[in-house]
Design a protein around this motif. Structure first.
Motif: not given
Length: 412
Positions: A9-13, A20-24, A34-35, A116-120
């Motif tokens: 889930a990508y917002s570009g923020g 994204l970079k870290w996952l790859k 996906f946006t 996703h980029g949601a925090t814990g």
């Protein structure tokens, strides 16, 4: 062997760009971004190029605005959902739609995981993952903010900004303006940074530049504006006589409401994960629609049906806030809500003035209000005999008299 596929889930923020970079790098996987276009406007500009440049193999940018307005916002407003008496659930209601579409893409692409980029510490992690659990339990979920190795590398936003700069990832966040925003068709939210201090005055003149959808009420026009909203079975279908789709209704009301400084909320709320957090929200169109809908119901909805539905508002709002949109209990309540809206049809007139939404009239062909019965003058229909109220009061007072007598005897 083909690489594992992960749908992000990508917002570009800042957060999702770094993730994204870290996952790859970390998973040596193919990242499909996906946006969901749910009304972010110019925030979507250049997103495809940015995602591919950051390392995504593919990006979906899907226009979900019509579905968002019709199948998520409208049903929620029919339920009169309001979290903790203030929050119109703008971020909360968007998450199940985003997660639903992310699951569909994962299945179409043969992905084994979503991320996703949601925090814990936040609510969004729960909303995304409960939706995935309900719709695609076979998919695994990667939540970097909950992984120790990720948090060690990025203990704060400063490290993320530095990482983005190192890898040539353009981001709008900066150390000087660290608060985060989330925008969609229903609202925009602001949190973190200087807003973490609940004594910080977000309405001060110095902070006017933070707001996006509305002018400050004191800067709104000095002349009030009247608008008319037409409802059919609980949904607004026209404004000032012009037939509109649910999407057009929200866009039109956002523009009108924002001009009059309507819909700003600054609150400390209770997150599902247990902590309190401070959020500032702009919901101009939603505030107008919520007010108009309640006024339409006041004329057309049976008393006990309304009271029954209202007794479920807190539960329904909590289900949305906590991520249970696809849970059976929310669907069950929604069925009751839908039944309650059968006659919520007619026209509401409102007066908008400097942050205020003021009722200015309501009418309906299925109105339950009968002026002949309600009048303080002689009732020409003879439908209500005032003398009947004597027995009505006596019967309702009986248990109070008995209880009072018991208490008085106990004191003797």
């Amino acid at each position: 062997m083909a690489k594992e596929k992960i749908v992000l889930a990508y917002s570009g923020g800042l957060d999702t760009s770094v993730i994204l970079k870290w996952l790859k790098e970390t998973y040596d996987a193919e990242i499909i971004a996906f946006t969901a276009d749910i009304g972010q406007k110019d925030e979507l500009d250049g997103l495809e190029e940015k995602a591919l440049q950051t390392g995504a193999s593919k990006i979906y940018i899907d226009d979900l605005r019509d579905e968002f307005a019709k199948d998520f916002i409208n049903p929620m407003f029919q339920a009169a959902a309001l979290y903790e008496g203030q929050y119109l659930l703008g971020t909360s209601i968007a998450r199940p739609l985003i997660a639903k579409r992310m699951v569909e893409i994962a299945r179409a692409e043969g992905a084994t995981a979503i991320a996703h980029g949601a925090t814990g510490k936040g609510n969004d992690q729960v909303r995304f993952e409960l939706t995935a659990a309900a719709l695609a339990p076979e998919l695994s979920v990667i939540a970097p903010w909950r992984l120790e190795e990720f948090r060690e590398q990025f203990p704060g936003r400063a490290e993320m900004i530095a990482y983005a700069e190192k890898h040539g990832i353009p981001v709008t966040a900066s150390a000087a303006k660290p608060y985060s925003t989330d925008r969609n068709l229903l609202h925009i939210s602001f949190e973190s940074g200087m807003l973490e201090d609940p004594w910080f005055d977000a309405a001060a003149d110095d902070n006017k530049g933070m707001y996006v959808l509305s002018v400050a009420p004191e800067d709104a026009p000095d002349q009030a504006e009247y608008i008319e909203l037409e409802f059919d079975k609980g949904d607004c279908v026209a404004i000032n006589g012009a037939k509109l789709t649910p999407l057009q209704v929200m866009e039109t009301l956002n523009e009108i409401g924002g001009k009059h400084g309507i819909g700003r909320v600054d609150m400390v709320e209770n997150r599902f994960v247990g902590m309190k957090s401070r959020g500032v929200y702009e919901t101009p169109g939603g505030t107008i629609l919520f007010t108009a809908h309640r006024k339409m119901e006041s004329l057309t909805m049976d008393r006990d049906v309304m009271h029954l539905r209202d007794s479920l508002i807190s539960k329904y709002a909590s289900l949305v806030y906590n991520g249970f949109w696809f849970a059976p209990e929310r669907l069950a309540i929604q069925a009751l809500v839908g039944e309650s809206q059968k006659n919520v049809s007619g026209t509401v007139r409102l007066k908008l003035y400097k942050g205020n939404v003021i009722g200015a009239g309501v009418k309906s062909p299925v109105s339950l209000y009968n002026p002949d019965i309600a009048t303080m003058e002689a009732d020409p229909t003879k439908a209500y005999d005032q003398g009947d109220a004597t027995g009505f009061i006596h019967l309702n007072a009986l248990r109070l008299k008995v209880s009072s007598g018991v208490e008085q005897n106990a004191k003797k």
